[in-house]
Write a protein that holds these residues in place. Structure first.
Motif, PDB file in Angstrom:
ATOM      1  N   LEU A  79       0.832  -1.199   0.000  1.00 56.38           N
ATOM      2  CA  LEU A  79       0.000   0.000   0.000  1.00 56.38           C
ATOM      3  C   LEU A  79       0.871   1.256   0.000  1.00 56.38           C
ATOM      4  O   LEU A  79       1.658   1.468   0.925  1.00 56.38           O
ATOM      5  CB  LEU A  79      -0.922   0.006   1.223  1.00 56.38           C
ATOM      6  N   THR A  81       0.833   5.340   0.083  1.00 65.99           N
ATOM      7  CA  THR A  81      -0.064   6.390   0.568  1.00 65.99           C
ATOM      8  C   THR A  81       0.647   7.729   0.590  1.00 65.99           C
ATOM      9  O   THR A  81       1.809   7.815   0.991  1.00 65.99           O
ATOM     10  CB  THR A  81      -0.550   6.061   2.000  1.00 65.99           C
ATOM     11  N   LYS A 147      -5.679   1.143   5.986  1.00 60.84           N
ATOM     12  CA  LYS A 147      -6.532   2.189   5.431  1.00 60.84           C
ATOM     13  C   LYS A 147      -7.545   2.677   6.473  1.00 60.84           C
ATOM     14  O   LYS A 147      -7.711   3.883   6.700  1.00 60.84           O
ATOM     15  CB  LYS A 147      -7.278   1.670   4.201  1.00 60.84           C
ATOM     16  N   ILE A 166      -5.530  12.501   2.861  1.00 67.33           N
ATOM     17  CA  ILE A 166      -4.904  11.207   2.604  1.00 67.33           C
ATOM     18  C   ILE A 166      -5.308  10.676   1.233  1.00 67.33           C
ATOM     19  O   ILE A 166      -6.495  10.645   0.899  1.00 67.33           O
ATOM     20  CB  ILE A 166      -5.284  10.173   3.681  1.00 67.33           C
ATOM     21  N   ASP A 167      -4.314  10.262   0.449  1.00 70.04           N
ATOM     22  CA  ASP A 167      -4.565   9.654  -0.855  1.00 70.04           C
ATOM     23  C   ASP A 167      -3.930   8.267  -0.881  1.00 70.04           C
ATOM     24  O   ASP A 167      -2.710   8.132  -0.739  1.00 70.04           O
ATOM     25  CB  ASP A 167      -3.977  10.512  -1.972  1.00 70.04           C
ATOM     26  N   PHE A 168      -4.755   7.240  -1.048  1.00 72.84           N
ATOM     27  CA  PHE A 168      -4.263   5.873  -1.187  1.00 72.84           C
ATOM     28  C   PHE A 168      -4.106   5.566  -2.671  1.00 72.84           C
ATOM     29  O   PHE A 168      -5.034   5.755  -3.449  1.00 72.84           O
ATOM     30  CB  PHE A 168      -5.241   4.882  -0.561  1.00 72.84           C
TER      31      PHE A 168
END
Length: 400
Positions: A79, A81, A147, A166-168
């Motif tokens: 992941l 982020t 997340k 927040i941008d995943f």
């Protein structure tokens, strides 16, 4: 049937691969077609189709090639982020024991998300891009948990009129490759105008690789020098193929990645650390930054600081077996008198050293290096010793 046969192999037994009957439900990384092109033996790992190994090399040979030359690992399943806003650092320090305030822009650190009991929710690498931006890479196996944790805690901060966004990044947006080994960086340097001799271990910067704008971070999961490169998904294959033009660089899979990280003494989440284990018990006390210890304002601080002061009853250690079968997860560790004193959490043959290596948790009074103990394998006690980790010397590119 092919997938099931692979899972039955000893390789998959140690890396805890999950295979679903419908592999079509697994996500494909940006390098899926490349894996098929080069004979990757694909399985489901944490919901993603990834290669255990490639048809041109055994796992052991791939492991040794990484130690002697260089390998590319597809880690796009992890992941990625991006966190931005003027309050991103105070927020992140509220869920981790890292000292981001004391870090310079472009520096990175291993850290952990902690619960209120001091247990490890996940381990991750955070980069302080600037005072108002962070870049985070965390484990695919904890993707949904991480997340939710970041969303819930940041929302609580925003209710206090704090500035956090927040941008995943989905696997369809960005790929991630780890290029590891003594010849890795020199082969990347020929494809970039970014001076990598000034990019030290645990530092990160933007740069062009093979004509593609990327983020290059000097880190890895093998104990070798190397980098992780974050790449736009649609251009990940292009960068990888450019690196493969060198005879010094080959593709490597999950099997070699696991044995390399184990020789390097590095934890695998779900095996060696989890929510029931604190950083002190995991022999990761160094993750609790000095300033944060003084402020005692991170999750589980009271428990962790007490453990630092008073000690713990168990601790993660290395275990070395010169001969015999390797100890796998769950194998019991015993004193010479037959008392159960701990258990193995990860273990495998060591291509670099010969024999077998493992790590696990043992009662504190037995943690001293070279202590002779037994490990129970297939209902038989076999001699072994507590060993210092890493098992092989780390070769990180540190500033002198």
């Amino acid at each position: 049937m092919i997938c099931r046969n692979i899972i039955r192999s000893k390789i998959l037994a140690r890396i805890q691969v999950r295979c679903y009957s419908d592999v079509g439900s697994s996500k494909k990384t940006p390098l899926y077609n490349l894996h098929e092109k080069y004979g990757g033996k694909l399985v489901d790992f944490a919901g993603f189709l990834l290669p255990v190994q490639y048809s041109d090399m055994t796992v052991s040979a791939s492991h040794l090639f990484t130690r002697n030359s260089g390998s590319i690992f597809d880690v796009s399943h992890m992941l990625q982020t991006s966190v931005s806003g003027k309050d991103c650092i105070p927020w992140f320090e509220s869920i981790c024991p890292v000292d981001l305030q004391g870090m310079s822009d472009g520096s990175s650190s291993l850290t952990v998300f902690l619960n209120q009991k001091g247990g490890i929710i996940d381990d991750l690498i955070v980069t302080r891009v600037s005072e108002k931006q962070l870049y985070i890479v965390s484990n695919a196996g904890r993707l949904d948990v991480d997340k939710s944790h970041m969303i819930e805690t940041s929302e609580m901060y925003r209710k206090k009129n704090k500035d956090i966004s927040i941008d995943f990044f989905d696997v369809t947006q960005r790929g991630l490759i780890a290029v590891q080994g003594p010849k890795a960086v020199q082969n990347i340097q020929r494809l970039t105008d970014t001076p990598l001799e000034n990019l030290y271990f645990m530092t990160s910067r933007l740069g062009s690789v093979a004509g593609v704008d990327c983020r290059i971070t000097r880190c890895g999961y093998t104990g070798e020098d190397g980098v992780e490169i974050s790449i736009p998904a649609e251009k990940t294959e292009r960068v990888t193929e450019a690196l493969l033009l060198s005879d010094d660089i080959k593709l490597a899979g999950l099997g070699a990645r696991d044995s390399l990280r184990l020789e390097a003494g590095l934890c695998l989440y779900g095996n060696d650390i989890d929510e029931g284990v604190t950083p002190v018990e995991a022999n990761l006390t160094w993750l609790i930054a000095k300033r944060r210890r003084g402020e005692a304002n991170f999750p589980g601080a009271e428990i962790i600081l007490r453990q630092i002061k008073e000690g713990v009853t168990k601790r993660r250690v290395g275990v070395r077996m010169e001969t015999g079968a390797p100890a796998r997860k769950g194998a019991l560790l015993k004193s010479l008198n037959g008392e159960v004193i701990g258990n193995v959490t990860s273990g495998c043959p060591s291509p670099s050293l010969g024999g077998n290596v493992a790590m696990g948790y043992i009662l504190e009074q037995f943690k001293k290096v070279s202590t002779e103990i037994n490990v129970n394998i297939r209902n038989k006690d076999s001699p072994c010793k507590v060993a210092k980790m890493p098992f092989v010397p780390s070769k990180y590119y540190v500033k002198k």
